[in-house]
Design a protein around this motif. Structure first.
Motif, PDB file in Angstrom:
ATOM      1  N   ILE A   3      -5.995 -30.235  40.845  1.00 27.76           N
ATOM      2  CA  ILE A   3      -5.988 -28.528  39.696  1.00 27.76           C
ATOM      3  C   ILE A   3      -6.399 -27.716  40.358  1.00 27.76           C
ATOM      4  O   ILE A   3      -6.803 -26.842  41.463  1.00 27.76           O
ATOM      5  N   ASN A   4      -5.723 -26.185  40.335  1.00 27.69           N
ATOM      6  CA  ASN A   4      -5.859 -25.246  40.499  1.00 27.69           C
ATOM      7  C   ASN A   4      -6.005 -23.914  39.099  1.00 27.69           C
ATOM      8  O   ASN A   4      -4.851 -23.887  38.855  1.00 27.69           O
ATOM      9  N   PRO A   5      -6.902 -24.026  39.580  1.00 24.44           N
ATOM     10  CA  PRO A   5      -7.573 -23.043  38.664  1.00 24.44           C
ATOM     11  C   PRO A   5      -7.042 -21.815  38.309  1.00 24.44           C
ATOM     12  O   PRO A   5      -6.896 -20.855  37.867  1.00 24.44           O
ATOM     13  N   MET A   6      -7.107 -21.000  39.375  1.00 26.19           N
ATOM     14  CA  MET A   6      -5.835 -20.246  39.601  1.00 26.19           C
ATOM     15  C   MET A   6      -4.629 -19.595  39.413  1.00 26.19           C
ATOM     16  O   MET A   6      -3.747 -19.140  37.925  1.00 26.19           O
ATOM     17  N   ALA A   7      -3.801 -20.899  39.251  1.00 23.30           N
ATOM     18  CA  ALA A   7      -2.506 -20.825  38.173  1.00 23.30           C
ATOM     19  C   ALA A   7      -3.078 -21.024  36.997  1.00 23.30           C
ATOM     20  O   ALA A   7      -2.451 -20.153  36.452  1.00 23.30           O
ATOM     21  N   PHE A   8      -3.411 -20.978  36.098  1.00 24.70           N
ATOM     22  CA  PHE A   8      -4.339 -21.217  35.024  1.00 24.70           C
ATOM     23  C   PHE A   8      -4.740 -19.557  34.262  1.00 24.70           C
ATOM     24  O   PHE A   8      -4.064 -18.870  33.639  1.00 24.70           O
ATOM     25  N   VAL A   9      -5.711 -19.292  35.494  1.00 29.03           N
ATOM     26  CA  VAL A   9      -5.559 -17.491  35.189  1.00 29.03           C
ATOM     27  C   VAL A   9      -4.202 -16.202  35.349  1.00 29.03           C
ATOM     28  O   VAL A   9      -4.201 -15.958  34.641  1.00 29.03           O
TER      29      VAL A   9
END
Length: 43
Positions: A3-9
């Motif tokens: 899971i990469n939170p920055m990809a969502f941002v």
């Protein structure tokens, strides 16, 4: 699963543009419907 939170941002911009386009299309459809009702209901 990674899971990469920055990809969502990073994708928030594209999601926002998509929602804006959906709202614009809905507004156009509502506007055309109101206009057609106004034209056809003249008495």
């Amino acid at each position: 699963m990674n899971i990469n939170p920055m990809a969502f941002v990073d994708n928030l911009y594209y999601m926002g543009v998509g929602m804006l386009c959906i709202l614009i299309v809905m507004g156009i459809i509502i506007g055309v419907t109101v206009f057609l009702n106004w034209i056809t209901n003249r008495k």
